[in-house]
Design a protein around this motif. Structure first.
Motif, PDB file in Angstrom:
ATOM      1  N   ALA A  19      27.237  39.387  36.312  1.00 22.33           N
ATOM      2  CA  ALA A  19      25.764  38.972  36.558  1.00 22.33           C
ATOM      3  C   ALA A  19      25.427  39.780  37.604  1.00 22.33           C
ATOM      4  O   ALA A  19      24.353  40.433  37.916  1.00 22.33           O
ATOM      5  CB  ALA A  19      25.882  37.500  37.024  1.00 22.33           C
ATOM      6  N   ARG A  20      26.316  40.146  38.672  1.00 25.32           N
ATOM      7  CA  ARG A  20      26.123  40.999  39.869  1.00 25.32           C
ATOM      8  C   ARG A  20      25.641  42.261  39.397  1.00 25.32           C
ATOM      9  O   ARG A  20      24.661  42.995  39.891  1.00 25.32           O
ATOM     10  CB  ARG A  20      27.000  40.947  41.020  1.00 25.32           C
ATOM     11  CG  ARG A  20      26.791  41.647  42.281  1.00 25.32           C
ATOM     12  CD  ARG A  20      27.832  41.387  43.331  1.00 25.32           C
ATOM     13  NE  ARG A  20      27.829  42.397  44.400  1.00 25.32           N
ATOM     14  CZ  ARG A  20      28.725  42.585  45.268  1.00 25.32           C
ATOM     15  NH1 ARG A  20      30.083  41.952  45.106  1.00 25.32           N
ATOM     16  NH2 ARG A  20      28.554  43.409  46.418  1.00 25.32           N
ATOM     17  N   ASP A  22      24.550  43.455  36.511  1.00 29.07           N
ATOM     18  CA  ASP A  22      23.259  43.261  35.641  1.00 29.07           C
ATOM     19  C   ASP A  22      22.267  43.205  36.611  1.00 29.07           C
ATOM     20  O   ASP A  22      21.055  44.295  36.371  1.00 29.07           O
ATOM     21  CB  ASP A  22      23.368  42.093  34.949  1.00 29.07           C
ATOM     22  CG  ASP A  22      24.257  42.299  33.659  1.00 29.07           C
ATOM     23  OD1 ASP A  22      24.724  43.253  33.613  1.00 29.07           O
ATOM     24  OD2 ASP A  22      24.550  41.145  33.217  1.00 29.07           O
ATOM     25  N   SER A  23      22.148  42.783  37.896  1.00 29.26           N
ATOM     26  CA  SER A  23      21.220  42.665  38.796  1.00 29.26           C
ATOM     27  C   SER A  23      20.999  43.828  39.619  1.00 29.26           C
ATOM     28  O   SER A  23      19.756  44.469  39.777  1.00 29.26           O
ATOM     29  CB  SER A  23      21.111  41.613  39.937  1.00 29.26           C
ATOM     30  OG  SER A  23      22.293  41.815  40.666  1.00 29.26           O
ATOM     31  N   LEU A  24      22.265  44.815  39.751  1.00 29.80           N
ATOM     32  CA  LEU A  24      22.090  46.124  40.246  1.00 29.80           C
ATOM     33  C   LEU A  24      21.479  47.128  39.529  1.00 29.80           C
ATOM     34  O   LEU A  24      21.160  48.242  40.272  1.00 29.80           O
ATOM     35  CB  LEU A  24      23.363  46.446  41.081  1.00 29.80           C
ATOM     36  CG  LEU A  24      24.245  45.516  41.935  1.00 29.80           C
ATOM     37  CD1 LEU A  24      25.556  45.697  42.297  1.00 29.80           C
ATOM     38  CD2 LEU A  24      23.237  45.650  43.273  1.00 29.80           C
ATOM     39  N   ALA A  26      19.739  46.654  36.454  1.00 29.52           N
ATOM     40  CA  ALA A  26      18.529  46.534  35.584  1.00 29.52           C
ATOM     41  C   ALA A  26      17.324  47.370  35.711  1.00 29.52           C
ATOM     42  O   ALA A  26      16.920  47.921  34.688  1.00 29.52           O
ATOM     43  CB  ALA A  26      18.153  45.127  35.922  1.00 29.52           C
ATOM     44  N   ASP A  27      17.020  47.701  36.938  1.00 32.31           N
ATOM     45  CA  ASP A  27      15.713  48.582  37.116  1.00 32.31           C
ATOM     46  C   ASP A  27      16.128  50.043  36.526  1.00 32.31           C
ATOM     47  O   ASP A  27      15.351  50.615  35.881  1.00 32.31           O
ATOM     48  CB  ASP A  27      15.351  48.836  38.575  1.00 32.31           C
ATOM     49  CG  ASP A  27      14.887  47.600  39.023  1.00 32.31           C
ATOM     50  OD1 ASP A  27      14.326  46.610  38.325  1.00 32.31           O
ATOM     51  OD2 ASP A  27      14.674  47.321  40.479  1.00 32.31           O
ATOM     52  N   ASP A  30      16.176  49.821  32.596  1.00 36.94           N
ATOM     53  CA  ASP A  30      14.627  49.702  32.240  1.00 36.94           C
ATOM     54  C   ASP A  30      13.879  51.207  32.413  1.00 36.94           C
ATOM     55  O   ASP A  30      13.415  51.607  31.248  1.00 36.94           O
ATOM     56  CB  ASP A  30      13.886  48.782  33.011  1.00 36.94           C
ATOM     57  CG  ASP A  30      14.383  47.468  32.970  1.00 36.94           C
ATOM     58  OD1 ASP A  30      14.868  47.077  31.766  1.00 36.94           O
ATOM     59  OD2 ASP A  30      13.864  46.301  33.525  1.00 36.94           O
ATOM     60  N   ARG A  56      30.442  47.371  34.879  1.00 34.69           N
ATOM     61  CA  ARG A  56      30.185  46.178  34.303  1.00 34.69           C
ATOM     62  C   ARG A  56      31.659  45.261  34.098  1.00 34.69           C
ATOM     63  O   ARG A  56      32.006  44.134  34.248  1.00 34.69           O
ATOM     64  CB  ARG A  56      29.440  45.728  33.369  1.00 34.69           C
ATOM     65  CG  ARG A  56      28.879  44.441  33.151  1.00 34.69           C
ATOM     66  CD  ARG A  56      27.998  44.381  31.884  1.00 34.69           C
ATOM     67  NE  ARG A  56      27.172  42.965  32.015  1.00 34.69           N
ATOM     68  CZ  ARG A  56      27.855  41.995  31.826  1.00 34.69           C
ATOM     69  NH1 ARG A  56      29.130  41.793  31.411  1.00 34.69           N
ATOM     70  NH2 ARG A  56      27.066  40.789  31.922  1.00 34.69           N
ATOM     71  N   GLU A 220      26.647  49.223  46.722  1.00 31.42           N
ATOM     72  CA  GLU A 220      25.676  48.998  47.371  1.00 31.42           C
ATOM     73  C   GLU A 220      25.405  49.521  48.720  1.00 31.42           C
ATOM     74  O   GLU A 220      24.205  50.090  49.058  1.00 31.42           O
ATOM     75  CB  GLU A 220      25.669  47.351  47.883  1.00 31.42           C
ATOM     76  CG  GLU A 220      25.455  46.453  46.512  1.00 31.42           C
ATOM     77  CD  GLU A 220      25.688  45.159  46.951  1.00 31.42           C
ATOM     78  OE1 GLU A 220      26.745  44.733  47.652  1.00 31.42           O
ATOM     79  OE2 GLU A 220      24.979  44.459  46.324  1.00 31.42           O
TER      80      GLU A 220
END
Length: 286
Positions: A19-20, A22-24, A26-27, A30, A56, A220
């Motif tokens: 989940a972490r 995916d959030s990192l 995602a942009d 896209d 992942r 990060e």
């Protein structure tokens, strides 16, 4: 010291990691689907070899064994015996030489006094006296002539080979150092933005041995450093919301050096964690 995790224990960690990630990413994903390039954020996915699908995958690190983990069957770097999955000692041994090289580089960098006077001139040296710029869709903030004048009026002191190798030919001779791959362990220092971004590279190269939590901390850090790197670059990225750090001014230099010191402080414990990981892997039977 070892730990054995039940399936519910390790899948909980793996799901949180996924989940972490995916959030990192995602942009980026896209934009990739829309075939849109981004001069700042794409760097971590194009310059560095670890891909989002690789990022992942959750890796527990040395000393952790997983029960009931068929998802790792056949995955390089893992072995399973009687239903217990852990790192493959054979893979650890096969990669001993590269682990040793990474360890020596990271340890030498951690022990060296960091320098904070480069002011990000490496990005300027990459576009010095050339029309062949890497981000051609984005204008130079001071124009070509103004950019060249900034380069010529500053001391260029880049210690990082993988930045220096992108200097234009006229800029190479202006650098007070001439880094090579061979001299990298002797020159790399912890104030360098690129050396600290590269902690993500080394964490990735040590996968699957690197615990995923450490990989993402390095990711990060690299993402945040990249933002400063491009804000201080000669490109005008204000249309993307990146306000420039005007390193050609005293105020800009002070802003850059302050941020550089902060990143060096964040990087040092991560660098030492990677050194400790290498030490564990290099132990007999590690």
């Amino acid at each position: 010291m070892t730990a054995t995790l039940t399936r519910s224990e390790w899948t909980s960690s793996a799901d949180a990691h996924g989940a972490r990630v995916d959030s990192l990413v995602a942009d980026h994903l896209d934009r990739r689907r829309r075939r849109e390039a981004h001069p700042v954020e794409d760097f971590l996915f194009t310059y560095y070899p670890t891909r989002p699908n690789q990022l992942r995958v959750w890796h527990p690190g040395p000393g952790v064994r997983l029960l009931d983990a068929p998802e790792y069957d056949g995955r390089r770097g893992y072995t399973s015996v009687d239903g217990v999955t852990g790192l493959d000692p054979g893979e650890v041994e096969r990669r001993r030489d590269s682990t040793q090289w990474i360890r020596e580089l990271l340890a030498a960098t951690a022990d060296r006094q960091p320098q904070f006077g480069c002011f990000g001139m490496h990005e300027w040296a990459m576009v010095y006296r050339t029309s062949d710029v890497r981000h051609e869709k984005w204008p130079l903030r001071l124009g070509a002539e103004g950019t060249d004048r900034v380069v010529e009026s500053h001391k260029i002191a880049c210690s990082h080979f993988d930045a220096f190798r992108f200097f234009t030919a006229p800029a190479r001779g202006l650098n007070v150092l001439q880094p090579t791959r061979q001299t990298q362990p002797a020159l790399e220092q912890g104030g360098c933005l690129h050396a600290n971004m590269d902690l993500y590279k080394w964490a990735g190269k040590l996968m699957p041995f690197t615990p995923s939590a450490l990989v993402l901390e390095c990711f990060e850090l690299a993402r945040d450093i990249r933002t400063l790197d491009m804000r201080a670059s000669p490109y005008d990225l204000s249309a993307l919301g990146y306000q420039p750090v005007m390193i050609e001014t005293p105020a800009g230099k002070a802003e850059y050096a302050t941020a550089q010191r902060s990143f060096a402080a964040r990087a040092l414990p991560l660098r030492r964690q990677l050194v400790a990981l290498c030490d564990e892997l290099l132990q007999p039977g590690g």
